[in-house]
Scaffold this motif. Structure first.
Motif, short mmCIF file in Angstrom:
data_model
loop_
_atom_site.label_atom_id
_atom_site.label_comp_id
_atom_site.label_asym_id
_atom_site.label_seq_id
_atom_site.Cartn_x
_atom_site.Cartn_y
_atom_site.Cartn_z
N UNK A 279 0.83 -1.21 0.00
CA UNK A 279 0.00 0.00 0.00
C UNK A 279 0.87 1.26 0.00
N UNK A 280 1.94 1.23 0.76
CA UNK A 280 2.85 2.38 0.81
C UNK A 280 3.50 2.62 -0.55
N UNK A 281 3.80 1.54 -1.26
CA UNK A 281 4.44 1.67 -2.56
C UNK A 281 3.47 2.11 -3.67
N UNK A 282 2.19 1.99 -3.43
CA UNK A 282 1.19 2.38 -4.43
C UNK A 282 1.29 3.88 -4.73
N UNK A 283 1.07 4.22 -5.98
CA UNK A 283 1.02 5.63 -6.37
C UNK A 283 -0.35 6.20 -6.01
N UNK A 284 -0.47 7.51 -6.08
CA UNK A 284 -1.75 8.17 -5.79
C UNK A 284 -2.83 7.69 -6.76
N UNK A 285 -2.45 7.47 -8.02
CA UNK A 285 -3.41 7.01 -9.03
C UNK A 285 -3.91 5.60 -8.70
N UNK A 286 -3.00 4.75 -8.22
CA UNK A 286 -3.39 3.38 -7.88
C UNK A 286 -4.30 3.34 -6.65
N UNK A 287 -4.09 4.27 -5.75
CA UNK A 287 -4.91 4.31 -4.53
C UNK A 287 -6.28 4.93 -4.77
N UNK A 288 -6.41 5.70 -5.83
CA UNK A 288 -7.60 6.48 -6.06
C UNK A 288 -8.87 5.63 -6.11
N UNK A 289 -8.79 4.45 -6.75
CA UNK A 289 -9.96 3.58 -6.85
C UNK A 289 -10.46 3.18 -5.47
#
Length: 275
Positions: A187-197
């Motif tokens: 989760x920490x490595x996820x980008x803002x775009x990946x977290x957006x969903x």
């Protein structure tokens, strides 16, 4: 007819504490008071074991035989069989077990007094803290069960909670702790775009919860369980009730002040008097 589930549940839980397949003598357990009790339980032998009820004394005696007679049967089913047997016993057949329980209870009181007498003030205070914490925990569990039975909506999930539930099975690790660490790292490595969903799903869940909890709290007020309603919602409900009451009172006052319509006869009398 099966024995009450509460009776069976008590039997199943206590079987893990009082039979031969049970744990050893109970000792004081509480992380928050561990420094005070660190060497205490071993030096004193721990508090005396609580006495069994008449029913549990019967369960303890019958469990080995019933288990041998029913190989491969789960423990909960064994307890249910014994509970049914107990229910079918006559009062005279139950009496020896109940007498033994009363005698054990008296002995327990004496042992408990001796145990308390050897405690230091710090140990007594630590035990009191532990007792309050256990009581609070039991109350919390009881309240949670009540809320579940009344259908209280589940709280909204966070974006990470949603991510975790979707990817838990495939997460690296052999146990919950290692899997959780792996998921947090991902989760920490996820980008803002990946977290957006997941953030959007969490926002949608907040809307779902807001609508459901309002409907649920309105229903709780209707059935007389305002004690389960949140403080903020209570203030809104009371403000609305007060406003409605004032509005009704104002309408009543206006109606009281409104002049009465005169009948035809009254009009004629008034006209004559003016002449």
């Amino acid at each position: 007819m099966m024995a009450p589930f509460s009776l069976m549940s008590v039997g199943a839980n206590l079987l893990v504490k009082s039979l031969g397949l049970f744990s050893s003598v109970s000792v004081v357990r509480c992380s928050c008071v561990a420094p005070v009790l660190k060497c205490f339980s071993t030096s004193t032998g721990g508090p005396p074991k609580r006495p069994l009820t008449g029913y549990m004394a019967y369960v303890k005696e019958m469990h080995p035989t019933t288990t041998r007679q029913n190989p491969g049967v789960k423990n909960v089913e064994i307890v249910r069989k014994i509970a049914l047997q107990w229910k079918m016993l006559t009062p005279e057949q139950k009496q020896p077990f109940q007498n033994a329980s009363l005698a054990s209870r008296e002995q327990y009181k004496l042992d408990l007094e001796k145990y308390k007498a050897q405690l230091t003030p710090e140990q007594t205070a630590a035990l009191a803290v532990e007792k309050r914490q256990k009581l609070a925990k039991r109350k919390a569990i009881k309240k949670k069960k009540e809320l579940n039975s009344l259908g209280k909506p589940k709280r909204p999930r966070t974006a990470f909670n949603i991510f975790m539930s979707e990817h838990y099975e495939e997460a690296k690790g052999t146990n919950t702790q290692t899997k959780m660490k792996s998921l947090r790292d991902d989760w920490v490595r996820f980008s803002a775009a990946q977290k957006q969903m997941y953030i959007q799903l969490a926002e949608d869940d907040k809307v779902r919860y807001k609508n459901e909890i309002k409907s649920w709290e309105d229903h709780m007020v209707e059935i007389g369980r305002e004690d389960l309603v949140r403080r903020k919602a209570k203030r809104v409900i009371r403000a609305k009730t007060t406003k409605d009451t004032k509005k009704k009172s104002k309408i009543t006052v206006l109606k009281a002040k409104a002049p009465k319509k005169m009948t035809g006869t009254a009009v004629k009398k008034t006209a004559k008097s003016t002449k």
